[in-house]
Design an enzyme around this catalytic site. Structure first.
Site, PDB file in Angstrom:
ATOM      1  N   CYS A  68      17.553  11.845 -27.863  1.00 24.53           N
ATOM      2  CA  CYS A  68      18.015  10.655 -28.593  1.00 24.53           C
ATOM      3  C   CYS A  68      16.841  10.145 -29.412  1.00 24.53           C
ATOM      4  O   CYS A  68      16.188   9.171 -29.047  1.00 24.53           O
ATOM      5  CB  CYS A  68      18.531   9.592 -27.631  1.00 24.53           C
ATOM      6  SG  CYS A  68      19.811  10.161 -26.500  1.00 24.53           S
ATOM      7  N   ALA A  69      16.569  10.813 -30.503  1.00 26.18           N
ATOM      8  CA  ALA A  69      15.248  10.746 -31.122  1.00 26.18           C
ATOM      9  C   ALA A  69      15.035   9.603 -32.104  1.00 26.18           C
ATOM     10  O   ALA A  69      13.885   9.241 -32.367  1.00 26.18           O
ATOM     11  CB  ALA A  69      14.963  12.065 -31.840  1.00 26.18           C
ATOM     12  N   PRO A  94      14.282   6.229 -34.012  1.00 25.04           N
ATOM     13  CA  PRO A  94      13.998   6.561 -35.414  1.00 25.04           C
ATOM     14  C   PRO A  94      12.953   7.648 -35.619  1.00 25.04           C
ATOM     15  O   PRO A  94      12.549   7.913 -36.744  1.00 25.04           O
ATOM     16  CB  PRO A  94      13.486   5.222 -35.967  1.00 25.04           C
ATOM     17  CG  PRO A  94      12.789   4.611 -34.801  1.00 25.04           C
ATOM     18  CD  PRO A  94      13.590   4.989 -33.586  1.00 25.04           C
ATOM     19  N   GLY A  95      12.480   8.262 -34.536  1.00 26.33           N
ATOM     20  CA  GLY A  95      11.554   9.373 -34.670  1.00 26.33           C
ATOM     21  C   GLY A  95      10.126   9.076 -34.244  1.00 26.33           C
ATOM     22  O   GLY A  95       9.250   9.933 -34.385  1.00 26.33           O
ATOM     23  N   GLY A  96       9.875   7.893 -33.708  1.00 23.95           N
ATOM     24  CA  GLY A  96       8.518   7.541 -33.303  1.00 23.95           C
ATOM     25  C   GLY A  96       7.980   8.440 -32.213  1.00 23.95           C
ATOM     26  O   GLY A  96       6.862   8.974 -32.312  1.00 23.95           O
ATOM     27  N   LYS A  97       8.761   8.651 -31.158  1.00 22.40           N
ATOM     28  CA  LYS A  97       8.313   9.524 -30.068  1.00 22.40           C
ATOM     29  C   LYS A  97       8.308  10.983 -30.513  1.00 22.40           C
ATOM     30  O   LYS A  97       7.458  11.768 -30.084  1.00 22.40           O
ATOM     31  CB  LYS A  97       9.209   9.335 -28.845  1.00 22.40           C
ATOM     32  CG  LYS A  97       9.137   7.934 -28.234  1.00 22.40           C
ATOM     33  CD  LYS A  97      10.009   7.846 -27.001  1.00 22.40           C
ATOM     34  CE  LYS A  97      10.058   6.416 -26.469  1.00 22.40           C
ATOM     35  NZ  LYS A  97      10.788   5.506 -27.372  1.00 22.40           N
ATOM     36  N   ASP A 144      20.135  13.306 -32.791  1.00 20.54           N
ATOM     37  CA  ASP A 144      20.750  11.979 -32.723  1.00 20.54           C
ATOM     38  C   ASP A 144      22.179  12.101 -33.231  1.00 20.54           C
ATOM     39  O   ASP A 144      22.474  12.943 -34.093  1.00 20.54           O
ATOM     40  CB  ASP A 144      19.972  10.952 -33.550  1.00 20.54           C
ATOM     41  CG  ASP A 144      20.293   9.532 -33.119  1.00 20.54           C
ATOM     42  OD1 ASP A 144      19.547   8.978 -32.280  1.00 20.54           O
ATOM     43  OD2 ASP A 144      21.290   8.961 -33.609  1.00 20.54           O
ATOM     44  N   ASP A 157      25.645  14.673 -30.589  1.00 23.15           N
ATOM     45  CA  ASP A 157      25.911  13.731 -29.503  1.00 23.15           C
ATOM     46  C   ASP A 157      25.199  14.235 -28.247  1.00 23.15           C
ATOM     47  O   ASP A 157      25.410  15.365 -27.815  1.00 23.15           O
ATOM     48  CB  ASP A 157      27.423  13.649 -29.261  1.00 23.15           C
ATOM     49  CG  ASP A 157      27.809  12.610 -28.217  1.00 23.15           C
ATOM     50  OD1 ASP A 157      26.949  12.214 -27.408  1.00 23.15           O
ATOM     51  OD2 ASP A 157      28.985  12.215 -28.201  1.00 23.15           O
ATOM     52  N   CYS A 185      14.256   1.146 -22.343  1.00 22.83           N
ATOM     53  CA  CYS A 185      13.590  -0.119 -22.671  1.00 22.83           C
ATOM     54  C   CYS A 185      14.385  -1.286 -22.084  1.00 22.83           C
ATOM     55  O   CYS A 185      14.659  -2.273 -22.771  1.00 22.83           O
ATOM     56  CB  CYS A 185      13.411  -0.276 -24.174  1.00 22.83           C
ATOM     57  SG  CYS A 185      14.946  -0.221 -25.130  1.00 22.83           S
TER      58      CYS A 185
END
Length: 582
Positions: free
Chosen positions: A289-290, A292-295, A313, A340, A498
């Protein structure tokens, strides 16, 4: 004597009024939880601890956390650049509250390196607050005010300006350059069970108790600033800064559009999540579940851009966001897919050449050069001019036929010309992925969608219910089932959220360990979060949750927003995958 008593009454009345006004024009929010949710969380944490957590959630962290892109620059170079930027824009003069991350030898200036082993590429930029704001209110001259949405207010508390879309209401006769007090209107539950502010955008405020949310906005003033346009301009414009916030309750520097590609603003627990995964060069890794791509980009940089990182995503636009960030950060080992997470495993009747890993796949592939990627995602000046000409031609043709084209319709025309027909992006297309073969990844990160009850600052919490929290947990278990199938024996799964909800954290870990006997909790490095929750919980409706067992609590990381680390609420669990087929 009578004159003396009258004078005393007048003074007392004036003093009470000043006290009431002072309380009104302040920032002292409190979260109003759903009663069942509050009872559940009090049972998990204890009343005193939960009260501290609830208060901390209404406040931003006292610092900004920045991840330096070591593929493009160095930490010292970024410190020099940011120092010059902060000198030009102004920096907080006071130190702010204590934080265990701030070492005594790092208190020179507002920017310093993280002292944790292996995290010297992480920078902290100190902020300050809360500050008392002098709003200069008088009885005969009400303040000019602006009411903003909750999301706008939460962004302002983190350092943003007030942008036009976030303004809900405004005092009459506000002109460009006026000083205005900014308050927030929180969503309220309606009789139909829906949530909303009930404010029609553009409402005129009179400075009276009949103004929208007059009582509810008491203690919810986030600062004051100077209007960048008139009242009429604010509600006519589609974008731009409405209020330049020059006197804030919390003073945190904004890094919007600053050193793009060289830095990434990211919460510390999110950075630690990528380290917990411990990606190695040459490995194949899935970020389920990437967005916005930060990790995703953090993982790629830890691998020194050598290996293969698959980012997935379910949202078309979010996949594009991942692609954009990967290009911006200059990582080439990332491939983004629309998928998904609950359907990540490819079905047996789907041939391999239809899978997303095939060469013929038309998903977003960023393994070409950065320059080529930019070419497919950036419009040249000639193309933009051509689009503008086509747009004007369409509008002129409609005008000939007596059809008036509104601004909204004009924007739709522009978007169609930019994107073409259907759901396509400039350059590459986003196709729905077929999923991945079992046992095809060395490591899997599941940063699961959750109730987000750990994010801060948050000014509202009433919408979340026990039922919705349980639905989140059910959804997370389905995604975890997919992750277990996709990782190979000997691999690693990292699960993170989170939220402060144990049902989405410890209870999911318990489910994983009880369901898949070949999984075991693994130690994490670096380890700065607190222990997990041990025990079980039985709700009033008989619903039972099993959490961690004694000895397991120190193998997870739980970040408490009320602790001296001053982070968001976050949870990380790392699993080693033993032999799956014995």
């Amino acid at each position: 004597m009578k004159k003396g008593r009258d004078l005393l009454k007048t003074l007392c009345k004036s003093s009470r009024q000043q006290m009431n006004e002072s309380e009104r024009y302040s920032f002292n929010p409190s979260l109003h939880w759903n009663p069942e949710v509050q009872a559940y969380l009090v049972n998990a944490y204890g009343a005193h601890h939960f009260a501290r957590i609830s208060k901390a959630l209404t406040q931003p962290s006292c610092y900004s956390c920045i991840r330096v892109n070591t593929l493009k620059t160095t930490t010292d170079a970024v410190i020099d650049k940011l120092s010059k930027i902060l000198q030009e824009t102004g920096v907080p003069n006071d130190v702010g509250k204590h934080n265990d991350l701030f070492k005594a030898d790092a208190q020179i200036g507002p920017i310093f390196k993280c002292q944790l082993p292996g995290l010297d590429y992480v920078l902290f930029v100190r902020g300050s607050g809360p500050h008392d704001i002098s709003y200069q209110f008088t009885e005969d001259r009400p303040l000019k005010e602006v009411i903003v949405s909750r999301k706008c207010a939460e962004a302002v508390l983190r350092g943003a300006q007030v942008f036009v879309p976030g303004v809900l209401a405004c005092s009459a006769h506000v002109e460009e350059g006026d000083v205005v007090a900014v308050s927030v209107a929180l969503e309220q539950s309606t009789s139909e069970g829906k949530w909303g502010t009930g404010i029609t955008r553009g409402t005129v405020m009179q400075g009276l108790q009949t103004d929208p949310h007059y009582i509810e906005r008491s203690g919810l003033y986030i600062g004051q600033g100077k209007t960048m346009m008139s009242r009429a301009g604010i509600f006519r414009a589609l974008q731009g800064i409405a209020v330049d916030m020059n006197d804030r309750v919390y003073r945190l520097p904004s890094f919007n559009d600053v050193l793009e590609g060289e830095i990434f603003l990211q919460n510390l627990p999110s950075i630690i999540t990528a380290h917990a995964l411990d990606p190695q060069q040459g490995e194949k890794i899935l970020d389920m579940c990437a967005a916005p791509g930060g990790k995703t980009t953090a993982i790629a940089i830890l691998m020194k851009d050598k290996g293969e990182v698959i980012a997935a995503d379910r949202s078309h636009n979010k996949v594009l966001d991942i692609q954009k960030l990967a290009v911006e950060m200059g990582v080439h080992c990332v491939t983004a897919h629309k998928l998904d997470a609950t359907k990540s495993v490819r079905l047996k009747d789907q041939s391999i050449d239809e899978g997303p890993c095939s060469k013929e796949d038309t998903c977003l592939n960023i393994q070409n050069s950065g320059e080529e990627s930019l070419k497919t995602n950036t419009l040249s000046t000639d193309v933009l001019q051509d689009m503008e000409t086509q747009s004007h031609h369409v509008i002129r043709e409609q005008a000939k036929n007596g059809v008036y084209t509104s601004k909204a319709e004009q924007r739709k025309i522009d978007r169609r010309l930019k994107n073409g027909s259907g759901r396509k992006s400039i350059g590459d297309r986003v196709e729905k992925s077929k999923g991945f073969a079992p046992d095809s990844f060395d490591r899997v990160l599941l940063d699961a969608p959750c109730s987000a009850l750990g994010l801060r600052p948050r000014l509202s919490s009433g919408e979340e219910t026990i039922e919705s929290m349980r639905k989140h947990a059910t959804y997370q278990r389905r995604m975890f089932d997919q992750a277990v199938q996709l990782v190979r024996s000997g691999g690693v799964i990292v699960y993170s959220t989170c939220t402060i909800n144990p049902g989405e954290n410890e209870a999911v870990v318990r489910y994983a360990l009880d369901t898949y006997k070949f999984l075991s909790l693994a130690s994490q490095h670096p380890k700065i979060g607190g222990p997990g929750l041990v025990g079980r919980c039985v709700s009033s409706d008989g619903y039972a949750e099993e959490w961690l067992r004694p000895g397991e609590e120190d193998l997870v990381q739980r970040f408490d927003p009320s602790s001296s680390l001053d982070t968001i609420g976050f949870f990380i669990a790392k699993f080693n995958v033993g032999p799956k087929y014995t």
